[in-house]
Scaffold this motif. Structure first.
Motif, mmCIF file in Angstrom:
data_model
loop_
_atom_site.group_PDB
_atom_site.id
_atom_site.type_symbol
_atom_site.label_atom_id
_atom_site.label_comp_id
_atom_site.label_asym_id
_atom_site.label_seq_id
_atom_site.Cartn_x
_atom_site.Cartn_y
_atom_site.Cartn_z
ATOM 1 N N LEU A 267 -3.955 19.348 -21.483
ATOM 2 C CA LEU A 267 -3.231 19.114 -20.239
ATOM 3 C C LEU A 267 -3.941 18.036 -19.428
ATOM 4 C CD1 LEU A 267 -0.967 19.814 -18.224
ATOM 5 C CD2 LEU A 267 -2.479 21.561 -17.274
ATOM 6 N N TYR A 268 -3.201 16.989 -19.131
ATOM 7 C CA TYR A 268 -3.717 15.850 -18.373
ATOM 8 C C TYR A 268 -2.870 15.688 -17.123
ATOM 9 C CZ TYR A 268 -5.847 15.113 -22.890
ATOM 10 O OH TYR A 268 -6.553 15.308 -24.047
ATOM 11 N N ILE A 269 -3.404 14.992 -16.141
ATOM 12 C CA ILE A 269 -2.689 14.845 -14.875
ATOM 13 C C ILE A 269 -2.810 13.422 -14.360
ATOM 14 C CG2 ILE A 269 -4.695 15.623 -13.550
ATOM 15 C CD1 ILE A 269 -2.753 16.908 -11.550
ATOM 16 N N ILE A 270 -1.750 12.964 -13.725
ATOM 17 C CA ILE A 270 -1.785 11.751 -12.906
ATOM 18 C C ILE A 270 -1.481 12.234 -11.496
ATOM 19 C CG2 ILE A 270 -0.740 9.518 -12.372
ATOM 20 C CD1 ILE A 270 -0.130 9.186 -15.342
ATOM 21 N N THR A 271 -2.443 12.079 -10.613
ATOM 22 C CA THR A 271 -2.276 12.548 -9.238
ATOM 23 C C THR A 271 -1.322 11.633 -8.472
ATOM 24 O OG1 THR A 271 -4.204 11.293 -8.532
ATOM 25 C CG2 THR A 271 -4.575 13.582 -9.205
ATOM 26 N N ALA A 272 -0.936 12.055 -7.283
ATOM 27 C CA ALA A 272 -0.015 11.266 -6.460
ATOM 28 C C ALA A 272 -0.682 10.012 -5.900
ATOM 29 C CB ALA A 272 0.534 12.116 -5.326
ATOM 30 N N GLY A 273 -1.990 10.064 -5.686
ATOM 31 C CA GLY A 273 -2.704 8.901 -5.141
ATOM 32 C C GLY A 273 -2.645 8.856 -3.630
ATOM 33 N N ASN A 274 -2.974 7.678 -3.081
ATOM 34 C CA ASN A 274 -2.940 7.491 -1.631
ATOM 35 C C ASN A 274 -1.510 7.602 -1.113
ATOM 36 O OD1 ASN A 274 -5.298 5.571 -2.707
ATOM 37 N ND2 ASN A 274 -5.827 6.371 -0.693
ATOM 38 N N ILE A 275 -1.357 8.060 0.128
ATOM 39 C CA ILE A 275 -0.024 8.206 0.716
ATOM 40 C C ILE A 275 0.494 6.813 1.098
ATOM 41 C CG2 ILE A 275 1.325 9.184 2.605
ATOM 42 C CD1 ILE A 275 -0.809 11.439 2.713
ATOM 43 N N PRO A 276 1.578 6.360 0.448
ATOM 44 C CA PRO A 276 2.122 5.039 0.764
ATOM 45 C C PRO A 276 3.148 5.122 1.896
ATOM 46 C CG PRO A 276 3.290 5.923 -1.101
ATOM 47 C CD PRO A 276 2.256 6.958 -0.699
ATOM 48 N N PRO A 277 3.481 4.000 2.524
ATOM 49 C CA PRO A 277 4.493 4.020 3.576
ATOM 50 C C PRO A 277 5.918 4.112 3.016
ATOM 51 C CG PRO A 277 3.663 1.803 3.260
ATOM 52 C CD PRO A 277 2.832 2.697 2.384
ATOM 53 N N ASN A 278 6.074 3.867 1.709
ATOM 54 C CA ASN A 278 7.410 3.747 1.128
ATOM 55 C C ASN A 278 7.543 4.442 -0.237
ATOM 56 O OD1 ASN A 278 5.586 2.082 -0.132
ATOM 57 N ND2 ASN A 278 6.999 0.375 -0.355
ATOM 58 N N PRO A 279 7.307 5.749 -0.330
ATOM 59 C CA PRO A 279 7.343 6.424 -1.635
ATOM 60 C C PRO A 279 8.661 6.250 -2.389
ATOM 61 C CG PRO A 279 6.581 7.929 0.066
ATOM 62 C CD PRO A 279 7.000 6.679 0.741
ATOM 63 N N SER A 280 9.786 6.379 -1.702
ATOM 64 C CA SER A 280 11.085 6.269 -2.381
ATOM 65 C C SER A 280 11.267 4.897 -3.010
ATOM 66 C CB SER A 280 12.227 6.538 -1.403
ATOM 67 O OG SER A 280 12.152 7.852 -0.911
ATOM 68 N N GLU A 281 10.862 3.850 -2.302
ATOM 69 C CA GLU A 281 10.982 2.492 -2.837
ATOM 70 C C GLU A 281 10.108 2.301 -4.072
ATOM 71 O OE1 GLU A 281 10.387 -0.484 0.214
ATOM 72 O OE2 GLU A 281 11.474 0.772 1.648
ATOM 73 N N LEU A 282 8.935 2.899 -4.073
ATOM 74 C CA LEU A 282 8.050 2.771 -5.232
ATOM 75 C C LEU A 282 8.657 3.446 -6.459
ATOM 76 C CD1 LEU A 282 4.541 3.452 -3.623
ATOM 77 C CD2 LEU A 282 5.541 1.237 -4.248
ATOM 78 N N LEU A 283 9.335 4.571 -6.253
ATOM 79 C CA LEU A 283 9.905 5.316 -7.375
ATOM 80 C C LEU A 283 11.078 4.608 -8.037
ATOM 81 C CD1 LEU A 283 9.696 8.917 -5.911
ATOM 82 C CD2 LEU A 283 8.304 7.954 -7.754
#
Length: 169
Positions: free
Chosen positions: A64-80
């Protein structure tokens, strides 16, 4: 954890870039993570590594491996909705048996609905005696409207005692 214990190589991606918490559950560093990869900005403000595989962290659970969410960006929806997200999904699928994307609460923000259009299938998670049927119907409609496929619904926060469980079964 169950898939990993069954011998599958699993990568869990925390897509809740607003309040990601998978790092605390698995005891790994919160950064760098998905937001750093998608934004191109590392934890210190410099350029991030352009290879999604470099963000994979080991957990104490074998396979089991993980990729964390990282730093909180101002634009999460746009990044996705970026091309980088699509490339990341393809690359992750090529190196493991199962990729699980943990998204945001769909009734609050649209991030999980956005992700549902890129992945093979979606599981909707609801809370016992908390999630309203109207909210479930809206989430189902939203996912289907973006072309996402729904595998089913998981009900969590079920009563613990057998008496309570069987009374509501």
């Amino acid at each position: 954890v169950a898939f990993a214990q069954a011998g599958k190589k699993v990568i869990l991606v925390d897509c809740d870039m607003r309040k990601g918490r998978q790092f605390s559950i698995f005891g790994v560093s919160p950064t760098p993570g998905l937001s750093n990869y998608l934004s191109g900005i590392d934890s210190d403000g410099g350029d991030s590594n352009p290879n999604i595989l470099s963000y994979i962290k080991e957990t104490e659970v074998e396979n089991l491996y993980i990729i964390t969410a990282g730093n909180i960006p101002p634009n999460p929806s746009e990044l996705l909705v970026s091309e980088q997200m699509v490339q990341a999904i393809d690359q992750l699928k090529s190196v493991c048996d199962l990729v699980i994307f943990d998204g945001t609460p769909s009734s609050l923000v649209t991030d999980a609905v956005i992700i549902s259009r890129y992945v093979d299938t979606t599981l909707i998670v609801s809370a016992h005696k908390t999630t309203k049927i109207d909210d479930l119907e809206k989430v189902k409609r939203d996912i289907e409207n973006v072309g996402g496929k729904i595998a089913g619904v998981v009900v969590n926060k079920m009563p613990i005692s057998q008496k309570q469980y069987y009374a509501t079964y």
